[in-house]
Design an enzyme around this catalytic site. Sequence first.
Site, PDB file in Angstrom:
ATOM      1  N   SER A  82       0.790  -1.232   0.000  1.00 28.38           N
ATOM      2  CA  SER A  82       0.000   0.000   0.000  1.00 28.38           C
ATOM      3  C   SER A  82       0.822   1.283   0.000  1.00 28.38           C
ATOM      4  O   SER A  82       0.240   2.371  -0.087  1.00 28.38           O
ATOM      5  CB  SER A  82      -0.966  -0.001   1.187  1.00 28.38           C
ATOM      6  OG  SER A  82      -2.014  -0.918   0.951  1.00 28.38           O
ATOM      7  N   THR A 143     -18.268  -6.366  11.433  1.00 30.42           N
ATOM      8  CA  THR A 143     -18.732  -7.386  10.498  1.00 30.42           C
ATOM      9  C   THR A 143     -17.683  -7.630   9.427  1.00 30.42           C
ATOM     10  O   THR A 143     -17.226  -6.695   8.766  1.00 30.42           O
ATOM     11  CB  THR A 143     -20.051  -6.952   9.826  1.00 30.42           C
ATOM     12  OG1 THR A 143     -21.035  -6.747  10.835  1.00 30.42           O
ATOM     13  CG2 THR A 143     -20.537  -8.020   8.858  1.00 30.42           C
ATOM     14  N   TYR A 187     -10.894   2.048   5.259  1.00 29.25           N
ATOM     15  CA  TYR A 187      -9.803   1.807   4.299  1.00 29.25           C
ATOM     16  C   TYR A 187     -10.282   0.883   3.188  1.00 29.25           C
ATOM     17  O   TYR A 187     -10.749  -0.225   3.450  1.00 29.25           O
ATOM     18  CB  TYR A 187      -8.631   1.181   5.037  1.00 29.25           C
ATOM     19  CG  TYR A 187      -7.330   1.137   4.288  1.00 29.25           C
ATOM     20  CD1 TYR A 187      -6.410   2.168   4.405  1.00 29.25           C
ATOM     21  CD2 TYR A 187      -7.011   0.061   3.472  1.00 29.25           C
ATOM     22  CE1 TYR A 187      -5.195   2.125   3.729  1.00 29.25           C
ATOM     23  CE2 TYR A 187      -5.812   0.007   2.794  1.00 29.25           C
ATOM     24  CZ  TYR A 187      -4.900   1.040   2.925  1.00 29.25           C
ATOM     25  OH  TYR A 187      -3.712   0.993   2.253  1.00 29.25           O
ATOM     26  N   SER A 188     -10.149   1.322   1.935  1.00 29.37           N
ATOM     27  CA  SER A 188     -10.617   0.527   0.807  1.00 29.37           C
ATOM     28  C   SER A 188      -9.622   0.608  -0.348  1.00 29.37           C
ATOM     29  O   SER A 188      -9.352   1.694  -0.870  1.00 29.37           O
ATOM     30  CB  SER A 188     -11.988   1.017   0.335  1.00 29.37           C
ATOM     31  OG  SER A 188     -12.376   0.368  -0.860  1.00 29.37           O
ATOM     32  N   ASN A 189      -9.101  -0.541  -0.757  1.00 29.75           N
ATOM     33  CA  ASN A 189      -8.205  -0.571  -1.912  1.00 29.75           C
ATOM     34  C   ASN A 189      -8.883  -0.059  -3.175  1.00 29.75           C
ATOM     35  O   ASN A 189      -8.248   0.521  -4.054  1.00 29.75           O
ATOM     36  CB  ASN A 189      -7.707  -2.001  -2.144  1.00 29.75           C
ATOM     37  CG  ASN A 189      -6.686  -2.436  -1.109  1.00 29.75           C
ATOM     38  OD1 ASN A 189      -5.768  -1.708  -0.775  1.00 29.75           O
ATOM     39  ND2 ASN A 189      -6.854  -3.641  -0.580  1.00 29.75           N
ATOM     40  N   ARG A 311      -0.182   8.816   6.121  1.00 30.79           N
ATOM     41  CA  ARG A 311      -0.710   8.841   7.484  1.00 30.79           C
ATOM     42  C   ARG A 311       0.116   9.792   8.327  1.00 30.79           C
ATOM     43  O   ARG A 311       1.293  10.051   8.051  1.00 30.79           O
ATOM     44  CB  ARG A 311      -0.679   7.448   8.112  1.00 30.79           C
ATOM     45  CG  ARG A 311      -1.587   6.455   7.445  1.00 30.79           C
ATOM     46  CD  ARG A 311      -1.607   5.131   8.190  1.00 30.79           C
ATOM     47  NE  ARG A 311      -2.219   5.255   9.511  1.00 30.79           N
ATOM     48  CZ  ARG A 311      -2.377   4.234  10.347  1.00 30.79           C
ATOM     49  NH1 ARG A 311      -1.970   3.026   9.997  1.00 30.79           N
ATOM     50  NH2 ARG A 311      -2.939   4.414  11.524  1.00 30.79           N
ATOM     51  N   GLY A 328       2.992  -0.698   4.082  1.00 29.20           N
ATOM     52  CA  GLY A 328       2.276  -1.499   3.107  1.00 29.20           C
ATOM     53  C   GLY A 328       2.559  -2.973   3.276  1.00 29.20           C
ATOM     54  O   GLY A 328       3.583  -3.364   3.833  1.00 29.20           O
ATOM     55  N   SER A 353       8.143 -12.363   5.026  1.00 31.28           N
ATOM     56  CA  SER A 353       7.648 -13.392   5.936  1.00 31.28           C
ATOM     57  C   SER A 353       8.224 -14.749   5.535  1.00 31.28           C
ATOM     58  O   SER A 353       8.659 -14.949   4.405  1.00 31.28           O
ATOM     59  CB  SER A 353       6.116 -13.428   5.925  1.00 31.28           C
ATOM     60  OG  SER A 353       5.630 -13.555   4.608  1.00 31.28           O
TER      61      SER A 353
END
Length: 386
Positions: A82, A143, A187-189, A311, A328, A353
């Site tokens: 991101s 939700t 937050y929305s891609n 941010r 990101g 990772s």
Amino acid sequence: MAVTALAAAVVAGVAAPAGAAAAGQQSRPELQEAIQTFVDIGFAGMHLRVHDQRGEWVGSAGVRKLGDAAKPPVNGRFRIGSNTKTFVATVVLQLVAEGKIGLDTPVHGYLPEFALDRRITVRMLLQHTSGVFNHTGDYYNGTAMPGLPSTGEEWVDNRFRTYQPDELVRFALSKPALFTPGTDWNYSNTNYTLAARLIEKVTGRSYAEEMQRRILRPLRLWGTVVPGAWSGIPGPHAHGYYRYQDDGQPKTVDVTRQNPSLLFAAGDMISTTEDLHTFFSALLGGKLLPAPLLAEMRTPHPKSGFGLGLRVQDASPNCGGTLFFHNGSTIGYGALMYSTPDGSKTLTASITSGDADIDLVADYPKALDKLLNEVFCGGAVRGQSG
């Protein structure tokens, strides 16, 4: 940042020895210890670049590849997730500065083919206040709402699938809006997929071409690419892995190669820590946007701390008062990008990772907090992890 998220020209490069430090740089064991902490909690590897009053420091910890003793290359390329959004927001705001886009103009007028709510403005896309569903899945008011395959075995099986940008947008718009535009934050891609389509509509050029023309070539960001649907990473790089449940059993797969089109303009770019430093320092130093629009970009939404593509984080006065950042992640890779307000002190990093379960609720924030503390507070003050 989380471990899971939500054809390009190959840039030639000569790899430095894995984990090699910059020639002549000062020894800073506190920084080496801080990045080793990420490896200790389960990440495969990390490489870090810091620019401050003491100069530049680069280093790495962990391994480039599981089963290989070599450290991650400090000039390596990686998926920045991101952090792509900060690049995209910068291009949109440059077009605002040129009078080609209105920041508070409804997006519908530019992209009528999507029949967007006429109250959604360009600002709302960049600030995540549009209410548009996130095509990679959403979580709102307690939700969870599934989206296109973005985690687990389903993502693994689809990781080389090519998505078209309009396919992503139309999927998101097939879901109910989460809230009335401008009344909340989520937050929305998809907001940034729409922002890139906006760039393409008003310029007549692809998002990748416009990124090259406006940012990558002028700043000489030779290690940064917009890969489209290409699944590789050019030049030296560390491998990223994904650990997931397969028929109830943990399984780890090398996901270095993956088709990033699911995250078109929201998390698809590849870069280096040096290029991220150059970009973020130039942006915050006022070299990419006129002062009034940079001020708009840096103004946080009261509910979230998000400005327009970055941010804002308050810090102790001993740490410079305020930090600007955008972290990101995509599956297998994470990226950090932090700076003081004037761009004079920056931290950029890549994290990969491996074959371990990582506590993202407790251990990861502590490791990040320790790193930020060392870089921005001289190790003296415990800062926020963001």
